[in-house]
Design a protein around this motif. Structure first.
Motif, PDB file in Angstrom:
ATOM      1  N   ALA A  28       0.746  -1.019   0.077  1.00  0.00           N
ATOM      2  CA  ALA A  28      -0.023  -0.146   0.027  1.00  0.00           C
ATOM      3  C   ALA A  28       0.771   1.260  -0.046  1.00  0.00           C
ATOM      4  O   ALA A  28       2.097   1.390   0.479  1.00  0.00           O
ATOM      5  N   VAL A  29       0.410   2.308  -0.703  1.00  0.00           N
ATOM      6  CA  VAL A  29       1.207   3.617  -0.753  1.00  0.00           C
ATOM      7  C   VAL A  29       0.571   4.461   0.374  1.00  0.00           C
ATOM      8  O   VAL A  29      -0.906   4.814   0.222  1.00  0.00           O
ATOM      9  N   ASP A  30       1.217   4.852   1.299  1.00  0.00           N
ATOM     10  CA  ASP A  30       0.655   5.648   2.366  1.00  0.00           C
ATOM     11  C   ASP A  30       0.893   7.065   2.090  1.00  0.00           C
ATOM     12  O   ASP A  30       1.069   7.575   0.902  1.00  0.00           O
ATOM     13  N   ALA A  31       0.001   7.945   3.029  1.00  0.00           N
ATOM     14  CA  ALA A  31      -0.118   9.440   2.689  1.00  0.00           C
ATOM     15  C   ALA A  31       1.005  10.193   2.568  1.00  0.00           C
ATOM     16  O   ALA A  31       0.953  11.111   1.539  1.00  0.00           O
ATOM     17  N   ARG A  32       2.098   9.661   3.211  1.00  0.00           N
ATOM     18  CA  ARG A  32       3.423  10.543   3.303  1.00  0.00           C
ATOM     19  C   ARG A  32       3.879  10.332   1.939  1.00  0.00           C
ATOM     20  O   ARG A  32       4.450  11.421   1.313  1.00  0.00           O
ATOM     21  N   THR A  33       3.869   9.054   1.213  1.00  0.00           N
ATOM     22  CA  THR A  33       4.549   8.856  -0.030  1.00  0.00           C
ATOM     23  C   THR A  33       3.882   9.877  -1.000  1.00  0.00           C
ATOM     24  O   THR A  33       4.526  10.483  -1.872  1.00  0.00           O
ATOM     25  N   TRP A  34       2.566   9.884  -1.069  1.00  0.00           N
ATOM     26  CA  TRP A  34       1.650  10.697  -2.010  1.00  0.00           C
ATOM     27  C   TRP A  34       2.228  12.307  -1.890  1.00  0.00           C
ATOM     28  O   TRP A  34       2.183  12.699  -2.823  1.00  0.00           O
ATOM     29  N   ILE A  35       2.208  12.708  -0.749  1.00  0.00           N
ATOM     30  CA  ILE A  35       2.432  14.164  -0.344  1.00  0.00           C
ATOM     31  C   ILE A  35       3.801  14.446  -0.904  1.00  0.00           C
ATOM     32  O   ILE A  35       4.010  15.463  -1.522  1.00  0.00           O
ATOM     33  N   ALA A  36       4.707  13.425  -0.764  1.00  0.00           N
ATOM     34  CA  ALA A  36       6.193  13.689  -1.392  1.00  0.00           C
ATOM     35  C   ALA A  36       6.093  13.791  -2.748  1.00  0.00           C
ATOM     36  O   ALA A  36       6.604  14.857  -3.268  1.00  0.00           O
ATOM     37  N   ILE A  37       5.433  13.009  -3.465  1.00  0.00           N
ATOM     38  CA  ILE A  37       5.234  12.773  -4.775  1.00  0.00           C
ATOM     39  C   ILE A  37       4.862  14.025  -5.268  1.00  0.00           C
ATOM     40  O   ILE A  37       5.035  14.798  -6.455  1.00  0.00           O
ATOM     41  N   PHE A  38       3.497  14.477  -4.719  1.00  0.00           N
ATOM     42  CA  PHE A  38       2.676  15.833  -5.430  1.00  0.00           C
ATOM     43  C   PHE A  38       3.574  17.047  -5.056  1.00  0.00           C
ATOM     44  O   PHE A  38       3.708  17.858  -5.862  1.00  0.00           O
ATOM     45  N   ARG A 100      15.971  12.935  -0.373  1.00  0.00           N
ATOM     46  CA  ARG A 100      15.269  13.990   0.433  1.00  0.00           C
ATOM     47  C   ARG A 100      16.426  15.043   0.653  1.00  0.00           C
ATOM     48  O   ARG A 100      15.954  16.213   0.478  1.00  0.00           O
ATOM     49  N   ALA A 101      17.540  14.868   1.201  1.00  0.00           N
ATOM     50  CA  ALA A 101      18.493  15.838   1.111  1.00  0.00           C
ATOM     51  C   ALA A 101      18.957  16.680  -0.096  1.00  0.00           C
ATOM     52  O   ALA A 101      18.841  17.769  -0.243  1.00  0.00           O
ATOM     53  N   TYR A 102      19.042  16.068  -1.373  1.00  0.00           N
ATOM     54  CA  TYR A 102      18.933  16.539  -2.442  1.00  0.00           C
ATOM     55  C   TYR A 102      17.962  17.341  -3.056  1.00  0.00           C
ATOM     56  O   TYR A 102      18.212  18.572  -3.433  1.00  0.00           O
ATOM     57  N   MET A 103      16.729  16.835  -2.751  1.00  0.00           N
ATOM     58  CA  MET A 103      15.670  17.584  -3.337  1.00  0.00           C
ATOM     59  C   MET A 103      15.455  19.063  -2.458  1.00  0.00           C
ATOM     60  O   MET A 103      15.344  19.934  -2.906  1.00  0.00           O
ATOM     61  N   LEU A 104      15.849  18.602  -1.013  1.00  0.00           N
ATOM     62  CA  LEU A 104      15.354  19.946  -0.209  1.00  0.00           C
ATOM     63  C   LEU A 104      16.305  21.018  -0.425  1.00  0.00           C
ATOM     64  O   LEU A 104      16.144  22.176  -0.460  1.00  0.00           O
ATOM     65  N   GLY A 105      17.817  20.588  -0.608  1.00  0.00           N
ATOM     66  CA  GLY A 105      18.640  21.372  -0.903  1.00  0.00           C
ATOM     67  C   GLY A 105      18.646  22.320  -2.207  1.00  0.00           C
ATOM     68  O   GLY A 105      18.648  23.495  -2.456  1.00  0.00           O
ATOM     69  N   ILE A 141      13.346  18.102 -12.044  1.00  0.00           N
ATOM     70  CA  ILE A 141      12.629  17.400 -13.206  1.00  0.00           C
ATOM     71  C   ILE A 141      12.851  15.845 -13.107  1.00  0.00           C
ATOM     72  O   ILE A 141      11.885  15.309 -13.043  1.00  0.00           O
ATOM     73  N   PRO A 142      14.066  15.524 -13.230  1.00  0.00           N
ATOM     74  CA  PRO A 142      14.040  13.980 -13.149  1.00  0.00           C
ATOM     75  C   PRO A 142      13.830  13.525 -11.911  1.00  0.00           C
ATOM     76  O   PRO A 142      13.578  12.139 -11.909  1.00  0.00           O
ATOM     77  N   THR A 143      14.391  14.038 -10.870  1.00  0.00           N
ATOM     78  CA  THR A 143      14.115  13.233  -9.509  1.00  0.00           C
ATOM     79  C   THR A 143      12.697  13.084  -9.214  1.00  0.00           C
ATOM     80  O   THR A 143      12.170  12.329  -8.482  1.00  0.00           O
ATOM     81  N   ALA A 144      11.858  13.980  -9.580  1.00  0.00           N
ATOM     82  CA  ALA A 144      10.298  13.515  -9.387  1.00  0.00           C
ATOM     83  C   ALA A 144       9.880  12.531 -10.166  1.00  0.00           C
ATOM     84  O   ALA A 144       9.488  11.817  -9.589  1.00  0.00           O
ATOM     85  N   MET A 145      10.321  12.331 -11.389  1.00  0.00           N
ATOM     86  CA  MET A 145      10.105  11.037 -12.092  1.00  0.00           C
ATOM     87  C   MET A 145      10.627   9.886 -11.619  1.00  0.00           C
ATOM     88  O   MET A 145      10.093   8.607 -11.391  1.00  0.00           O
ATOM     89  N   ALA A 204       7.821  21.759   2.701  1.00  0.00           N
ATOM     90  CA  ALA A 204       7.022  20.971   3.539  1.00  0.00           C
ATOM     91  C   ALA A 204       6.713  19.725   3.258  1.00  0.00           C
ATOM     92  O   ALA A 204       6.904  18.635   4.119  1.00  0.00           O
ATOM     93  N   GLY A 205       6.285  19.557   1.944  1.00  0.00           N
ATOM     94  CA  GLY A 205       5.832  18.285   1.462  1.00  0.00           C
ATOM     95  C   GLY A 205       6.843  17.073   1.430  1.00  0.00           C
ATOM     96  O   GLY A 205       6.881  16.059   1.951  1.00  0.00           O
ATOM     97  N   LEU A 206       8.031  17.629   0.929  1.00  0.00           N
ATOM     98  CA  LEU A 206       9.383  16.617   0.734  1.00  0.00           C
ATOM     99  C   LEU A 206       9.816  16.283   2.152  1.00  0.00           C
ATOM    100  O   LEU A 206      10.130  15.061   2.378  1.00  0.00           O
ATOM    101  N   ALA A 207       9.964  17.409   3.007  1.00  0.00           N
ATOM    102  CA  ALA A 207      10.387  17.105   4.302  1.00  0.00           C
ATOM    103  C   ALA A 207       9.627  16.108   5.117  1.00  0.00           C
ATOM    104  O   ALA A 207       9.928  15.329   6.122  1.00  0.00           O
ATOM    105  N   TYR A 208       8.287  16.182   4.992  1.00  0.00           N
ATOM    106  CA  TYR A 208       7.461  15.341   5.641  1.00  0.00           C
ATOM    107  C   TYR A 208       7.354  13.995   4.849  1.00  0.00           C
ATOM    108  O   TYR A 208       7.230  12.710   5.644  1.00  0.00           O
ATOM    109  N   GLY A 209       7.109  14.078   3.452  1.00  0.00           N
ATOM    110  CA  GLY A 209       7.129  12.650   2.807  1.00  0.00           C
ATOM    111  C   GLY A 209       8.315  11.827   2.653  1.00  0.00           C
ATOM    112  O   GLY A 209       8.233  10.692   2.684  1.00  0.00           O
ATOM    113  N   LEU A 210       9.373  12.523   2.834  1.00  0.00           N
ATOM    114  CA  LEU A 210      10.484  11.622   2.402  1.00  0.00           C
ATOM    115  C   LEU A 210      11.493  11.131   3.667  1.00  0.00           C
ATOM    116  O   LEU A 210      11.484  11.978   4.351  1.00  0.00           O
TER     117      LEU A 210
END
Length: 535
Positions: A28-38, A100-105, A141-145, A204-210
């Motif tokens: 199952a895909v939890d809510a935190r994963t979906w938040i990070a993806i969006f 997580r660290a790369y995208m937040l940075g 762009i590619p990290t989201a994919m 906020a979404g990446l910090a919480y979801g990843l």
């Protein structure tokens, strides 16, 4: 004997069929994963939007920075060059720093550099800040994919990719509109400051979801910096060559000749070095796989269509129809709005039908819209352009979603990051090539049509003399000077010839786009049969 008979009877009984082997249920895909993806998808929208958002405000920015039209083009060129360079590197940096660290940075740095763009004090500072903005934004762009491909099970990937592709095609459609509105009401720096709104949500979404991942800084010491340098020089020079070539008359310029040579040597060296390495930082061998190669090639053609159409149409509306940035945005926006409805349908179709059929239909719709624009004249305006824009909007989701499915078809987990980077690089490079080709086409075809029309506009023609007389009378009534009125009449006639020549040049450009998209349909059928979520 009785016991033996019983054993024989038991052995003779037919064995029950083996129980069916059921597939393991997907996690199952939890809510935190979906938040990070969006949140990551929001970053893609933000990064691609910033390529286009300055186009509506270039005049104001050039005025504030005391830059010419030719100098101002470097603001877009520097952003795009840095973006293309960083995309193939993202898989390596994700391994080093963790997603997580790369995208937040990158988000934090992107917002900082966006703010600095708004405070730029001259053109060189703006070019530097735009390059840094592109380098950090391009990584999103590619990290989201990659997040979608690695964090979602196969049955959910189509949904994630549908939202990702929607953001990547909506951004070019809304960029000029948003830039025009913000510039008109709040001044040009606001187009950079507005990034803080989605940026904070993304953080906020990446910090919480990843989840946190351990750093692997030792990979920096082991990195193939020679190959990375060759790639940076090659791709960066290629973008400068494509973006600046037309304005500098291509090989008549020392800069363009130097960039062409640097691009050729850099890319050849990059490929040669990677082929000699056991563990390259990006797997270029994926291009040799038929389906991935087809998806990248058709993706480049689709990028040419997407970025090319959003380059030519605003030029036509501005130079021929006399539209301002807000009016141009109202037309371009119709290329985006219908996609909100069409993308979920495209995702549903991709799960049921051969994606080659769906992609071919999308390419046909997109090509048809270009051929409709190839019939424009000097009186064409909003009402005549809405249908072609809607047709384009219906076709794009069918193309971009299915191409992403082809790009990941039978790609091993270890190569998903490389596939994501290379596919997105191909799409953006296709847009850069398309823009360069179309800019050159407009210049060359305008000269051609001016010469042809000029041959038929003879001063000895009765119709031309009658028209000059009418114009001269109008100007004479305003100035009272017969000589000046005659000169103004000749200038007006020359302007009319140039205008019609430009109209024909713009329609030629759309015809070329339509032909490229039609030809891509044949290429598409070289790929394997793919149904999203299937094998």
């Amino acid at each position: 004997m009785a016991a033996m008979a019983e054993k024989t009877a038991v052995a003779a009984r037919p064995m029950p069929p083996p129980a069916a082997v059921l597939p393991l249920p997907e996690p199952a895909v939890d809510a935190r994963t979906w938040i990070a993806i969006f949140a990551a998808i929001l970053g893609v929208f933000m990064a691609i939007l910033d390529i286009q958002v300055t186009n509506a405000s270039l005049r104001e920015i050039r005025g504030a920075l005391s830059a010419t039209v030719e100098e101002g083009s470097w603001m877009t060129t520097s952003y795009l060059a840095a973006e293309v360079v960083v995309i193939p590197l993202t898989a390596f940096f994700v391994r080093v720093f963790g997603a997580r660290a790369y995208m937040l940075g990158n988000v934090v740095l992107f917002l900082v550099f966006s703010t600095l763009c708004g405070y730029a004090w001259n053109l060189p500072s703006m070019i530097v800040f735009r390059a840094l903005q592109g380098f950090t934004g391009g990584a999103l762009i590619p990290t989201a994919m990659t997040l979608i491909l690695t964090r979602l099970p196969p049955s959910k990937r189509t949904i994630g990719l549908a939202w990702l592709m929607l953001s990547s095609t909506m951004a070019p459609a809304f960029g000029p509109t948003l830039g025009g509105v913000l510039t008109n009401f709040y001044g040009w720096p606001s187009i950079f400051f507005i990034n803080w709104a989605p940026g904070v949500l993304m953080l906020a979404g990446l910090a919480y979801g990843l989840k946190r991942e351990p750093l692997q800084l030792k990979l920096l010491r082991e990195a193939d910096w020679l190959a990375i340098t060759a790639m940076t020089v090659g791709l960066g020079s290629l973008i400068v060559f494509l973006e600046e070539g037309n304005s500098k008359d291509w090989f008549a310029s020392d800069l363009i000749r130097a960039c062409a040579l640097a691009a050729l040597l850099g890319i050849v060296a990059w490929v040669a070095i990677l082929q000699s390495r056991g563990k390259p930082f990006v797997n270029l061998a994926l291009f040799a796989r038929r389906t991935f190669g087809v998806s990248s090639l058709v993706g480049a053609a689709a990028g040419m269509g997407l970025y090319g159409s959003t380059f030519v149409l605003p030029l036509f509306l501005s130079e021929i129809a006399g539209y301002n940035s807000l009016q141009i945005g109202e037309v371009i926006m119709w290329m985006g709005l219908p996609q909100i409805v069409m993308m979920p349908l495209a995702a549903a179709f991709a799960k049921r039908f051969d994606n080659r059929v769906i992609c071919s239909l999308g390419l046909l719709l997109f090509a048809s819209s270009c051929f409709m624009n190839a019939t424009m004249d000097a009186t064409t305006g909003y009402d005549q352009l809405v249908f072609s824009q809607v047709l384009r909007a219906l076709g794009q989701p069918l193309i971009v979603l299915t191409l992403s499915n082809f790009a990941i078809h039978r790609i091993e987990a270890a190569n998903l990051s490389s596939a994501s980077g290379l596919y997105n690089m191909s799409r953006i490079l296709g847009g850069a090539v398309g823009t360069a080709v179309l800019a050159t086409t407009i210049t060359w075809r305008e000269h051609f049509h001016s010469a042809r029309i000029g041959e038929s506009v003879s001063l000895f023609s009765d119709a031309v003399q009658e028209r000059l007389g009418q114009l001269g009378s109008q100007f004479l009534a305003g100035s009272g000077d017969p000589v000046a009125a005659q000169q103004q009449a000749l200038a007006a006639l020359d302007h009319l010839v140039r205008r019609e020549a430009y109209v024909l040049a713009y329609t030629d450009s759309f015809f070329i786009l339509g032909c490229v998209l039609l030809a891509s349909i044949a290429v598409m059928w070289l790929a394997d049969r793919v149904v999203a979520g299937g094998k």
